[in-house]
Motif scaffolding. Structure first.
Motif, short mmCIF file in Angstrom:
data_model
loop_
_atom_site.label_atom_id
_atom_site.label_comp_id
_atom_site.label_asym_id
_atom_site.label_seq_id
_atom_site.Cartn_x
_atom_site.Cartn_y
_atom_site.Cartn_z
N TYR A 171 1.06 -1.14 0.16
CA TYR A 171 -0.27 0.10 0.05
C TYR A 171 0.97 1.23 -0.02
O TYR A 171 1.73 1.41 0.84
CB TYR A 171 -0.81 -0.04 1.19
N GLU A 172 0.66 1.96 -0.90
CA GLU A 172 1.26 3.41 -1.06
C GLU A 172 0.57 4.52 -0.03
O GLU A 172 -0.45 4.61 -0.36
CB GLU A 172 1.61 3.94 -2.60
N VAL A 173 1.22 5.15 0.71
CA VAL A 173 0.50 5.96 1.54
C VAL A 173 1.51 7.35 1.70
O VAL A 173 2.79 7.28 1.84
CB VAL A 173 0.55 5.42 3.26
N GLN A 174 0.92 8.41 1.83
CA GLN A 174 1.54 9.64 2.08
C GLN A 174 1.32 9.99 3.52
O GLN A 174 -0.16 9.84 3.99
CB GLN A 174 0.67 10.63 1.19
N MET A 175 2.02 10.55 4.30
CA MET A 175 2.04 10.84 5.47
C MET A 175 2.58 12.20 5.86
O MET A 175 3.50 12.66 5.27
CB MET A 175 2.87 9.90 6.45
N PRO A 176 2.03 12.83 6.62
CA PRO A 176 2.69 14.25 7.16
C PRO A 176 3.78 13.91 8.13
O PRO A 176 4.16 12.80 8.50
CB PRO A 176 1.46 14.85 8.25
N LEU A 177 4.96 14.71 7.76
CA LEU A 177 6.22 14.44 8.21
C LEU A 177 6.17 14.23 9.76
O LEU A 177 7.09 13.43 10.19
CB LEU A 177 7.16 15.66 7.83
N THR A 178 5.41 14.85 10.38
CA THR A 178 5.16 14.54 12.06
C THR A 178 5.00 13.29 12.42
O THR A 178 5.31 12.85 13.10
CB THR A 178 4.10 15.32 12.62
N SER A 179 4.15 12.52 11.46
CA SER A 179 3.97 11.11 11.62
C SER A 179 5.06 10.24 11.00
O SER A 179 5.41 9.14 11.58
CB SER A 179 2.64 10.78 10.76
N PHE A 180 5.52 10.71 9.97
CA PHE A 180 6.58 10.09 9.46
C PHE A 180 7.80 9.78 10.23
O PHE A 180 8.45 8.72 10.28
CB PHE A 180 7.21 10.74 8.00
N TYR A 181 8.12 10.98 10.96
CA TYR A 181 8.91 10.92 12.04
C TYR A 181 9.01 9.66 12.96
O TYR A 181 9.95 9.26 13.63
CB TYR A 181 9.28 11.89 12.84
N GLU A 182 7.69 9.18 13.35
CA GLU A 182 7.33 8.23 14.52
C GLU A 182 7.58 6.82 13.70
O GLU A 182 7.39 6.18 14.66
CB GLU A 182 5.85 8.59 15.04
N LEU A 183 7.73 6.49 12.57
CA LEU A 183 7.80 5.17 11.99
C LEU A 183 8.99 4.53 12.50
O LEU A 183 10.06 4.95 12.72
CB LEU A 183 7.70 5.62 10.54
N PRO A 184 8.86 3.43 12.42
CA PRO A 184 10.06 2.44 12.78
C PRO A 184 11.06 2.28 11.51
O PRO A 184 10.72 2.96 10.55
CB PRO A 184 9.33 1.01 13.10
N GLU A 185 12.01 1.53 11.80
CA GLU A 185 13.04 1.17 10.58
C GLU A 185 12.63 0.43 9.62
O GLU A 185 11.40 -0.38 9.72
CB GLU A 185 14.23 0.57 11.34
N LEU A 186 13.11 0.29 8.65
CA LEU A 186 12.76 -0.67 7.29
C LEU A 186 12.58 -2.04 7.78
O LEU A 186 13.43 -2.39 8.59
CB LEU A 186 13.54 0.00 6.09
N ASP A 187 11.66 -2.52 7.39
CA ASP A 187 11.55 -4.10 7.53
C ASP A 187 10.95 -4.21 8.89
O ASP A 187 10.86 -5.65 9.23
CB ASP A 187 12.65 -4.92 7.34
N GLN A 188 10.55 -3.41 9.64
CA GLN A 188 9.92 -3.64 10.72
C GLN A 188 8.46 -3.55 10.76
O GLN A 188 7.86 -2.75 9.93
CB GLN A 188 10.20 -2.64 11.80
N GLN A 189 7.59 -3.90 11.74
CA GLN A 189 6.05 -3.73 11.57
C GLN A 189 5.76 -2.44 12.10
O GLN A 189 6.10 -1.73 12.80
CB GLN A 189 5.53 -4.80 12.50
N ALA A 190 4.68 -1.93 11.45
CA ALA A 190 4.17 -0.47 11.64
C ALA A 190 2.68 -0.69 11.62
O ALA A 190 1.95 -1.41 10.78
CB ALA A 190 4.80 0.46 10.50
N LEU A 191 1.96 0.30 12.55
CA LEU A 191 0.41 0.45 12.33
C LEU A 191 0.02 1.90 12.48
O LEU A 191 0.66 2.78 12.77
CB LEU A 191 -0.05 -0.10 13.73
N ILE A 192 -0.58 2.39 11.13
CA ILE A 192 -1.04 3.48 10.90
C ILE A 192 -2.49 3.52 10.58
O ILE A 192 -3.03 2.43 10.20
CB ILE A 192 -0.25 4.17 9.41
N TYR A 193 -3.15 4.96 11.04
CA TYR A 193 -4.44 4.98 10.65
C TYR A 193 -4.58 5.79 9.49
O TYR A 193 -3.72 6.80 9.15
CB TYR A 193 -5.17 5.82 11.98
N THR A 194 -5.68 5.52 8.84
CA THR A 194 -5.50 5.81 7.34
C THR A 194 -6.86 6.74 7.00
O THR A 194 -7.80 6.31 7.60
CB THR A 194 -5.42 4.76 6.33
N HIS A 195 -6.66 7.48 5.98
CA HIS A 195 -7.74 8.30 5.51
C HIS A 195 -7.96 8.09 3.76
O HIS A 195 -6.81 8.31 3.28
CB HIS A 195 -7.80 9.75 5.59
N PHE A 196 -9.03 7.70 3.28
CA PHE A 196 -8.80 7.18 1.85
C PHE A 196 -9.56 8.14 1.10
O PHE A 196 -10.76 8.64 1.34
CB PHE A 196 -9.62 5.90 1.99
#
Length: 205
Positions: A26-51
């Motif tokens: 899934y391609e997702v665009q995020m505000p950078l304030t949320s982007f900063y909170e993401l884990p490292e690549l290949d790690q599990q992530a949970l995000i809330y989305t708006h379609f």
């Protein structure tokens, strides 16, 4: 409606990510304030989305918390504010900082964001005041403090940190010369791209 996604973070190029959910990317665009909170690549992530469905595209916007998504949804209901501008606003300041701007009637800070002119800032302050009160009341009642925490871990430094930072600012609507100046002004040896983006954004407010 896609309300949230949980999977493996396989691509991460601000402000875009790709999240692998059971083999579907899934391609997702995020505000950078949320982007900063993401884990490292290949790690599990949970995000809330708006379609968002448009005539020419179907777009997913992602957020690290339900509160930030709720603010995004309030912003896109404001007159003259679409998803792209809302993303830019929430990239230039945290949710708590935006709430502070509304509470203080701080037009000067808002107009420093690309795409936010004086009239748009004035409308935002008027339209968001009552909406934010309802959001804050609901957040308090639910036991959630409406703020974004800053506990992200920078990634290892890459040779393309400067290029990545400029590309991220361009994606948010900043002009090439403006983005280049901001990045050059704050860049120091050893900075990773996420720290550089954050510092550049802060320097323009």
């Amino acid at each position: 409606m896609i309300g949230r996604l949980q999977g493996t973070l396989v691509e991460k190029q601000a402000p875009d990510i790709v999240l692998d959910v059971n083999g579907v990317g899934y391609e997702v665009q995020m505000p950078l304030t949320s982007f900063y909170e993401l884990p490292e690549l290949d790690q599990q992530a949970l995000i809330y989305t708006h379609f968002v469905v448009r005539e020419d595209a179907q777009l997913l916007y992602g957020f690290i918390s339900k509160q930030e998504r709720a603010l995004f949804r309030l912003l896109i209901k404001a007159n003259g504010v679409g998803p792209k501008l809302a993303l830019t606003i929430l990239s230039g300041m945290t949710s708590a900082e935006f709430v502070g701007c509304v509470e203080r009637d701080d037009i000067a800070t808002l107009v420093k964001l690309p795409g936010v002119g004086k009239k748009t800032a004035e409308r935002l302050l008027v339209e968001m005041r009552d909406k934010l009160k309802s959001l804050l009341d609901a957040s308090t009642a639910g036991g959630n403090e409406f703020k974004l925490q800053s506990n992200f871990t920078p990634e290892p430094v890459a040779n393309t940190a400067e290029e990545d930072a400029i590309a991220a600012l361009l994606a948010l609507g900043y002009k090439p010369a403006q983005a280049s100046r901001a990045v050059s002004a704050v860049m120091t040896e050893g900075m990773d791209s996420e720290t550089l983006i954050k510092a550049a954004l802060k320097s323009m407010l």
